[in-house]
Design a protein around this motif. Sequence first.
Motif, PDB file in Angstrom:
ATOM      1  N   GLU A 203       0.831  -1.211   0.000  1.00 27.25           N
ATOM      2  CA  GLU A 203       0.000   0.000   0.000  1.00 27.25           C
ATOM      3  C   GLU A 203       0.865   1.260   0.000  1.00 27.25           C
ATOM      4  OE1 GLU A 203      -2.538  -0.413   3.391  1.00 27.25           O
ATOM      5  OE2 GLU A 203      -4.035  -1.555   2.274  1.00 27.25           O
ATOM      6  N   ARG A 204       1.941   1.263   0.786  1.00 26.24           N
ATOM      7  CA  ARG A 204       2.824   2.431   0.807  1.00 26.24           C
ATOM      8  C   ARG A 204       3.498   2.634  -0.547  1.00 26.24           C
ATOM      9  NH1 ARG A 204       3.928   0.223   5.824  1.00 26.24           N
ATOM     10  NH2 ARG A 204       5.825  -0.777   5.086  1.00 26.24           N
ATOM     11  N   ASN A 205       3.951   1.541  -1.166  1.00 27.46           N
ATOM     12  CA  ASN A 205       4.586   1.653  -2.476  1.00 27.46           C
ATOM     13  C   ASN A 205       3.597   2.126  -3.529  1.00 27.46           C
ATOM     14  OD1 ASN A 205       7.032   0.871  -1.459  1.00 27.46           O
ATOM     15  ND2 ASN A 205       6.815  -1.269  -2.068  1.00 27.46           N
ATOM     16  N   ALA A 206       2.356   1.653  -3.457  1.00 29.50           N
ATOM     17  CA  ALA A 206       1.335   2.088  -4.413  1.00 29.50           C
ATOM     18  C   ALA A 206       1.030   3.570  -4.226  1.00 29.50           C
ATOM     19  CB  ALA A 206       0.068   1.257  -4.250  1.00 29.50           C
ATOM     20  N   ALA A 207       0.961   4.022  -2.985  1.00 29.17           N
ATOM     21  CA  ALA A 207       0.691   5.440  -2.731  1.00 29.17           C
ATOM     22  C   ALA A 207       1.834   6.301  -3.248  1.00 29.17           C
ATOM     23  CB  ALA A 207       0.480   5.673  -1.236  1.00 29.17           C
ATOM     24  N   LYS A 208       3.064   5.846  -3.065  1.00 28.63           N
ATOM     25  CA  LYS A 208       4.216   6.595  -3.584  1.00 28.63           C
ATOM     26  C   LYS A 208       4.173   6.662  -5.102  1.00 28.63           C
ATOM     27  CE  LYS A 208       7.413   5.529   0.158  1.00 28.63           C
ATOM     28  NZ  LYS A 208       8.628   4.789   0.530  1.00 28.63           N
TER      29      LYS A 208
ATOM     30  N   VAL B 211       1.572   9.250  -6.181  1.00 25.80           N
ATOM     31  CA  VAL B 211       2.067  10.614  -5.979  1.00 25.80           C
ATOM     32  C   VAL B 211       3.100  10.957  -7.051  1.00 25.80           C
ATOM     33  CG1 VAL B 211       3.434  12.073  -4.435  1.00 25.80           C
ATOM     34  CG2 VAL B 211       1.565  10.692  -3.535  1.00 25.80           C
ATOM     35  N   LYS B 212       3.971  10.029  -7.342  1.00 27.73           N
ATOM     36  CA  LYS B 212       4.998  10.268  -8.353  1.00 27.73           C
ATOM     37  C   LYS B 212       4.367  10.483  -9.725  1.00 27.73           C
ATOM     38  CE  LYS B 212       9.329   8.348 -10.023  1.00 27.73           C
ATOM     39  NZ  LYS B 212      10.271   7.236  -9.908  1.00 27.73           N
ATOM     40  N   ARG B 213       3.384   9.654 -10.077  1.00 28.99           N
ATOM     41  CA  ARG B 213       2.713   9.774 -11.367  1.00 28.99           C
ATOM     42  C   ARG B 213       1.935  11.087 -11.437  1.00 28.99           C
ATOM     43  NH1 ARG B 213       0.429   5.010 -11.565  1.00 28.99           N
ATOM     44  NH2 ARG B 213      -1.461   5.662 -10.509  1.00 28.99           N
ATOM     45  N   ALA B 214       1.259  11.464 -10.355  1.00 31.03           N
ATOM     46  CA  ALA B 214       0.475  12.695 -10.336  1.00 31.03           C
ATOM     47  C   ALA B 214       1.384  13.919 -10.446  1.00 31.03           C
ATOM     48  CB  ALA B 214      -0.372  12.774  -9.072  1.00 31.03           C
ATOM     49  N   SER B 215       2.537  13.895  -9.806  1.00 31.31           N
ATOM     50  CA  SER B 215       3.438  15.040  -9.898  1.00 31.31           C
ATOM     51  C   SER B 215       3.992  15.166 -11.308  1.00 31.31           C
ATOM     52  CB  SER B 215       4.565  14.922  -8.878  1.00 31.31           C
ATOM     53  OG  SER B 215       5.405  13.836  -9.204  1.00 31.31           O
ATOM     54  N   GLY B 216       4.233  14.048 -11.981  1.00 33.75           N
ATOM     55  CA  GLY B 216       4.692  14.093 -13.367  1.00 33.75           C
ATOM     56  C   GLY B 216       3.623  14.626 -14.293  1.00 33.75           C
TER      57      GLY B 216
END
Length: 64
Positions: free
Chosen positions: A33-38, A41-46
Amino acid sequence: MLATARWLEATATDNALELLNVFMANELVGRAERNAAKAVVKRASGQARHARPFEGDRPPLAFR
């Protein structure tokens, strides 16, 4: 008496293994779950970096 002791030992071992299984599954699910959330966030910031800013009174997806 010996049969009761063996039954209790087997039950305690089964319970300990089941508890270990629950702890391991909880840790793995939490990590996933933590890796999926990261990743989200990474995809959304891109995506935000490549988004076009809002210009004036036009809707953001208006054709030019």
